[in-house]
Design a protein around this motif. Structure first.
Motif, PDB file in Angstrom:
ATOM      1  N   ARG A 110     -49.070   8.212  -6.804  1.00  0.00           N
ATOM      2  CA  ARG A 110     -49.780   8.842  -5.682  1.00  0.00           C
ATOM      3  C   ARG A 110     -49.990  10.340  -5.839  1.00  0.00           C
ATOM      4  O   ARG A 110     -50.870  10.909  -5.190  1.00  0.00           O
ATOM      5  N   THR A 111     -49.178  10.997  -6.645  1.00  0.00           N
ATOM      6  CA  THR A 111     -49.347  12.446  -6.811  1.00  0.00           C
ATOM      7  C   THR A 111     -50.659  12.691  -7.562  1.00  0.00           C
ATOM      8  O   THR A 111     -51.105  11.837  -8.324  1.00  0.00           O
ATOM      9  N   PRO A 112     -51.263  13.865  -7.345  1.00  0.00           N
ATOM     10  CA  PRO A 112     -52.556  14.121  -7.998  1.00  0.00           C
ATOM     11  C   PRO A 112     -52.398  14.329  -9.505  1.00  0.00           C
ATOM     12  O   PRO A 112     -51.295  14.634  -9.987  1.00  0.00           O
ATOM     13  N   GLY A 113     -53.497  14.167 -10.229  1.00  0.00           N
ATOM     14  CA  GLY A 113     -53.517  14.446 -11.668  1.00  0.00           C
ATOM     15  C   GLY A 113     -52.507  13.613 -12.427  1.00  0.00           C
ATOM     16  O   GLY A 113     -52.318  12.435 -12.144  1.00  0.00           O
ATOM     17  N   GLU A 114     -51.840  14.278 -13.355  1.00  0.00           N
ATOM     18  CA  GLU A 114     -50.908  13.577 -14.256  1.00  0.00           C
ATOM     19  C   GLU A 114     -49.457  13.955 -13.956  1.00  0.00           C
ATOM     20  O   GLU A 114     -48.646  14.081 -14.880  1.00  0.00           O
ATOM     21  N   LEU A 115     -49.135  14.186 -12.697  1.00  0.00           N
ATOM     22  CA  LEU A 115     -47.748  14.565 -12.358  1.00  0.00           C
ATOM     23  C   LEU A 115     -46.900  13.290 -12.372  1.00  0.00           C
ATOM     24  O   LEU A 115     -46.588  12.713 -11.339  1.00  0.00           O
ATOM     25  N   ASN A 116     -46.540  12.882 -13.571  1.00  0.00           N
ATOM     26  CA  ASN A 116     -46.009  11.524 -13.740  1.00  0.00           C
ATOM     27  C   ASN A 116     -44.499  11.422 -13.896  1.00  0.00           C
ATOM     28  O   ASN A 116     -43.969  10.320 -14.010  1.00  0.00           O
ATOM     29  N   LYS A 117     -43.813  12.564 -13.978  1.00  0.00           N
ATOM     30  CA  LYS A 117     -42.341  12.519 -14.078  1.00  0.00           C
ATOM     31  C   LYS A 117     -41.757  13.054 -12.780  1.00  0.00           C
ATOM     32  O   LYS A 117     -42.216  14.078 -12.260  1.00  0.00           O
ATOM     33  N   ILE A 118     -40.735  12.378 -12.291  1.00  0.00           N
ATOM     34  CA  ILE A 118     -40.161  12.753 -10.997  1.00  0.00           C
ATOM     35  C   ILE A 118     -38.689  13.124 -11.172  1.00  0.00           C
ATOM     36  O   ILE A 118     -37.900  12.336 -11.710  1.00  0.00           O
ATOM     37  N   ARG A 133     -36.973  26.810 -11.068  1.00  0.00           N
ATOM     38  CA  ARG A 133     -36.181  26.868 -12.311  1.00  0.00           C
ATOM     39  C   ARG A 133     -36.999  26.327 -13.489  1.00  0.00           C
ATOM     40  O   ARG A 133     -37.024  26.895 -14.570  1.00  0.00           O
ATOM     41  N   MET A 134     -37.677  25.218 -13.257  1.00  0.00           N
ATOM     42  CA  MET A 134     -38.516  24.634 -14.318  1.00  0.00           C
ATOM     43  C   MET A 134     -39.610  25.618 -14.743  1.00  0.00           C
ATOM     44  O   MET A 134     -39.877  25.798 -15.933  1.00  0.00           O
ATOM     45  N   ALA A 135     -40.237  26.239 -13.739  1.00  0.00           N
ATOM     46  CA  ALA A 135     -41.336  27.178 -14.039  1.00  0.00           C
ATOM     47  C   ALA A 135     -40.809  28.365 -14.838  1.00  0.00           C
ATOM     48  O   ALA A 135     -41.449  28.831 -15.790  1.00  0.00           O
ATOM     49  N   ARG A 136     -39.653  28.857 -14.471  1.00  0.00           N
ATOM     50  CA  ARG A 136     -39.088  30.015 -15.170  1.00  0.00           C
ATOM     51  C   ARG A 136     -38.752  29.664 -16.615  1.00  0.00           C
ATOM     52  O   ARG A 136     -39.024  30.419 -17.549  1.00  0.00           O
ATOM     53  N   LEU A 137     -38.174  28.500 -16.817  1.00  0.00           N
ATOM     54  CA  LEU A 137     -37.806  28.099 -18.185  1.00  0.00           C
ATOM     55  C   LEU A 137     -39.051  27.783 -19.012  1.00  0.00           C
ATOM     56  O   LEU A 137     -39.112  28.081 -20.206  1.00  0.00           O
ATOM     57  N   HIS A 138     -40.038  27.196 -18.380  1.00  0.00           N
ATOM     58  CA  HIS A 138     -41.278  26.827 -19.075  1.00  0.00           C
ATOM     59  C   HIS A 138     -42.044  28.065 -19.532  1.00  0.00           C
ATOM     60  O   HIS A 138     -42.574  28.106 -20.639  1.00  0.00           O
ATOM     61  N   THR A 139     -42.084  29.083 -18.672  1.00  0.00           N
ATOM     62  CA  THR A 139     -42.885  30.273 -19.002  1.00  0.00           C
ATOM     63  C   THR A 139     -42.067  31.367 -19.681  1.00  0.00           C
ATOM     64  O   THR A 139     -42.647  32.275 -20.289  1.00  0.00           O
ATOM     65  N   GLY A 140     -40.750  31.333 -19.531  1.00  0.00           N
ATOM     66  CA  GLY A 140     -39.926  32.441 -20.022  1.00  0.00           C
ATOM     67  C   GLY A 140     -40.090  33.689 -19.165  1.00  0.00           C
ATOM     68  O   GLY A 140     -39.753  34.793 -19.571  1.00  0.00           O
ATOM     69  N   ARG A 141     -40.643  33.539 -17.974  1.00  0.00           N
ATOM     70  CA  ARG A 141     -40.841  34.671 -17.048  1.00  0.00           C
ATOM     71  C   ARG A 141     -39.975  34.443 -15.809  1.00  0.00           C
ATOM     72  O   ARG A 141     -39.560  33.321 -15.546  1.00  0.00           O
ATOM     73  N   ILE A 305     -45.132  20.703 -18.547  1.00  0.00           N
ATOM     74  CA  ILE A 305     -43.801  21.230 -18.173  1.00  0.00           C
ATOM     75  C   ILE A 305     -42.724  20.217 -18.543  1.00  0.00           C
ATOM     76  O   ILE A 305     -41.671  20.597 -19.054  1.00  0.00           O
ATOM     77  N   ALA A 306     -43.015  18.946 -18.348  1.00  0.00           N
ATOM     78  CA  ALA A 306     -42.038  17.922 -18.760  1.00  0.00           C
ATOM     79  C   ALA A 306     -41.751  18.057 -20.260  1.00  0.00           C
ATOM     80  O   ALA A 306     -40.595  17.953 -20.707  1.00  0.00           O
ATOM     81  N   ALA A 307     -42.788  18.357 -21.059  1.00  0.00           N
ATOM     82  CA  ALA A 307     -42.621  18.437 -22.520  1.00  0.00           C
ATOM     83  C   ALA A 307     -41.700  19.591 -22.928  1.00  0.00           C
ATOM     84  O   ALA A 307     -41.028  19.523 -23.965  1.00  0.00           O
ATOM     85  N   THR A 308     -41.640  20.634 -22.091  1.00  0.00           N
ATOM     86  CA  THR A 308     -40.729  21.759 -22.366  1.00  0.00           C
ATOM     87  C   THR A 308     -39.290  21.250 -22.506  1.00  0.00           C
ATOM     88  O   THR A 308     -38.475  21.828 -23.230  1.00  0.00           O
ATOM     89  N   PHE A 309     -39.026  20.156 -21.794  1.00  0.00           N
ATOM     90  CA  PHE A 309     -37.650  19.641 -21.797  1.00  0.00           C
ATOM     91  C   PHE A 309     -37.527  18.343 -22.607  1.00  0.00           C
ATOM     92  O   PHE A 309     -36.591  17.579 -22.421  1.00  0.00           O
ATOM     93  N   ASP A 310     -38.485  18.123 -23.521  1.00  0.00           N
ATOM     94  CA  ASP A 310     -38.383  16.939 -24.390  1.00  0.00           C
ATOM     95  C   ASP A 310     -37.194  17.071 -25.338  1.00  0.00           C
ATOM     96  O   ASP A 310     -36.415  16.127 -25.516  1.00  0.00           O
ATOM     97  N   ASP A 311     -37.063  18.244 -25.944  1.00  0.00           N
ATOM     98  CA  ASP A 311     -36.006  18.410 -26.939  1.00  0.00           C
ATOM     99  C   ASP A 311     -34.979  19.445 -26.526  1.00  0.00           C
ATOM    100  O   ASP A 311     -34.016  19.686 -27.247  1.00  0.00           O
ATOM    101  N   ARG A 312     -35.234  20.050 -25.378  1.00  0.00           N
ATOM    102  CA  ARG A 312     -34.334  21.094 -24.877  1.00  0.00           C
ATOM    103  C   ARG A 312     -33.785  20.583 -23.557  1.00  0.00           C
ATOM    104  O   ARG A 312     -34.553  20.141 -22.706  1.00  0.00           O
TER     105      ARG A 312
END
Ligand SMILES: Cc1ncc(COP(=O)(O)O)c(C=O)c1O
Length: 455
Positions: A110-118, A133-141, A305-312
């Motif tokens: 039901r979420t828009p686009g490809e927001l497929n991980k919950i 937290r996810m945004a900060r780790l994903h961007t490094g900002r 963003i999910a991929a940022t945490f594939d191996d980390r």
């Protein structure tokens, strides 16, 4: 008459009296000075109604904290919780569990686009904490932008994102949050004459804020798709698309907070669907996902963003992430909402009954400065003076006029959601035409109390 939960009026009154006494002795309440609190006792609830400690029935136009989108005690959700309790009450988040998996599938669908991980949390504030937290780790900002006139929750980052006075005592200037003004034509910061101007000027202001803060320092912009507690201000056409474009241009994560506006409240699964083509990178939800029958919230995550945490490893978690009782309730809620066309009902009641009915009230109640909303998500902006738009209670405060009108509603059998000078008309999504009209009729009587405080 027996209450819907089987209590006789006498037993209900005795239970309520004991509960009240213990509450005042032992329960520490949210956001309140404790000494002089006089909280209302609720002994039963069913559909769009609640029963107070005296056994009086009230129409719940607040949906409590704007969370009982499916109404009180929906039998399918109650049964799902009971069945899950008998089957498996709890299991830790490292394990796979059938209801958690199914809830994640239903939400992702039901979420828009490809927001497929919950990622599941226990409520809205935690969802916002984790999204940031996810945004900060994903961007490094580190820095995060949020708007004034917003609410994002009571935990540390969430309350610092919040653009209302509840932040002030929790804000030590070190949260990394920068606030900006969003569009709000009725009280425009930009001296706009119409929605098009408000969109253009609010976006120019945001663009300037980004430029002056340093685009490379900004991890995320957090926005309620339609701000809720702060006043149900529907963003004018083009605004959210403009925010999306600014985020894309500067590599900033767009977090849509749908904790209040999601799961049917606006007549769609998510409020962001009202703004065609706008897809956030992260979407936070809670409340309506299972109507709060068991605490649940979460973050829907984009593939990037999910991929940022594939191996980390993702550095965050909760003992109750995806709790079986909560996710079983979510599965039953989402299925019932779909099967019983509850979201269509919210859209229809908004368009055909609540919207026209509230606008009609505005025609003969001078205290109504503006009526705004959609679905079952409406605000009445109460003013002392329509010409100056002076609110009937100050920003961040209340007034005798507001207190009187809210008390009059309650005495007449109507429970409202109140914020400063506003009454929010936010019944469950399954409210019937007759119930909506019952509430409108009570408002018609009780708003006269506020009319007496106008100039
Ligand atoms: C938009 C929004 N975000 C976050 C929250 C916080 O949710 P919770 O109270 O479940 O932590 C709320 C609660 O009202 C909300 O309206």
């Amino acid at each position: 008459m027996t209450l819907p939960n089987g209590l006789t009026p006498e037993t209900a009154r005795a239970t309520a009296a004991r509960a009240y006494e213990l509450d005042r002795r032992h329960v520490f309440h949210s956001w309140s000075a404790q000494a002089n609190l006089d909280p209302m006792t609720i002994t039963a609830a069913q559909g769009c109604y609640v029963w107070d400690g005296e056994g009086s029935r009230l129409l719940d136009f607040s949906s409590q904290m704007v969370n009982t989108n499916i109404g009180h005690q929906h039998p399918k959700v109650v049964a799902a919780i009971q069945e899950q309790a008998a089957k498996l009450c709890t299991i830790g988040p490292p394990h796979v569990n059938d209801v958690r998996s199914e809830a994640a599938r239903l939400i992702a669908e039901r979420t828009p686009g490809e927001l497929n991980k919950i990622f599941f949390t226990n409520g809205g504030a935690e969802a916002v904490e984790h999204a940031v937290r996810m945004a900060r780790l994903h961007t490094g900002r580190y820095k995060v932008l949020a708007r004034y006139r917003s609410y994002h929750g009571g935990t540390d980052t969430a309350v610092n994102l919040t653009g209302d006075p509840r932040r002030w005592a929790n804000d030590h200037g070190n949260s990394g949050v920068v606030h900006f003004f969003g569009p709000f034509l009725y009280r425009t910061q930009f001296h706009s004459a119409d929605e098009a101007e408000e969109t253009e000027r609010a976006l120019a202001h945001l663009e300037q804020t980004i430029a002056f803060e340093g685009p490379d320092t900004i991890a995320a912009i957090v926005l309620e798709s339609i701000p809720g507690t702060a006043g149900i201000m529907i963003p004018p056409p083009g605004y959210l698309a403009g925010v999306r474009e600014l985020c894309d241009r500067h590599g900033i994560v767009f977090i849509a907070d749908e904790v209040m506006s999601g799961f049917g409240r606006t007549g769609k699964w998510f409020a962001i669907e009202h703004f065609e083509g706008v897809v956030p990178d992260l979407l936070t939800f809670a409340k309506g996902v299972n109507s709060g029958y068991v605490p649940l919230g979460g973050v829907a995550i984009s593939p990037a963003i999910a991929a940022t945490f594939d191996d980390r490893p993702y550095p965050g978690g909760l003992t109750y992430s995806g709790h079986p009782l909560a996710t079983a309730a979510a599965v039953a809620t989402i299925n019932a909402m779909a099967d019983e066309r509850i979201i269509d009902n919210a859209a229809e009641i908004g368009a055909r009954v609540l919207g026209p009915g509230l606008r009609e009230l505005a025609e003969h109640h001078p205290c109504i400065g503006e009526v705004r909303g959609t679905g079952v998500f409406w605000a009445l902006e109460l003013v002392r003076d329509r010409a100056t738009r002076e609110p009937i209670a100050p920003y961040g405060g209340t007034s005798p006029a507001m207190t009187e009108v809210v008390a009059a509603c309650r005495a007449a059998g109507l429970l409202m959601f109140v914020n400063f000078n506003r009454l929010h008309v936010v019944p469950p999504c399954l409210v019937t035409e007759a119930e909506a009209k019952e509430g409108l009729a009570i408002l018609d009587q009780t708003l006269s109390v506020a009319d007496r405080h106008t100039v």
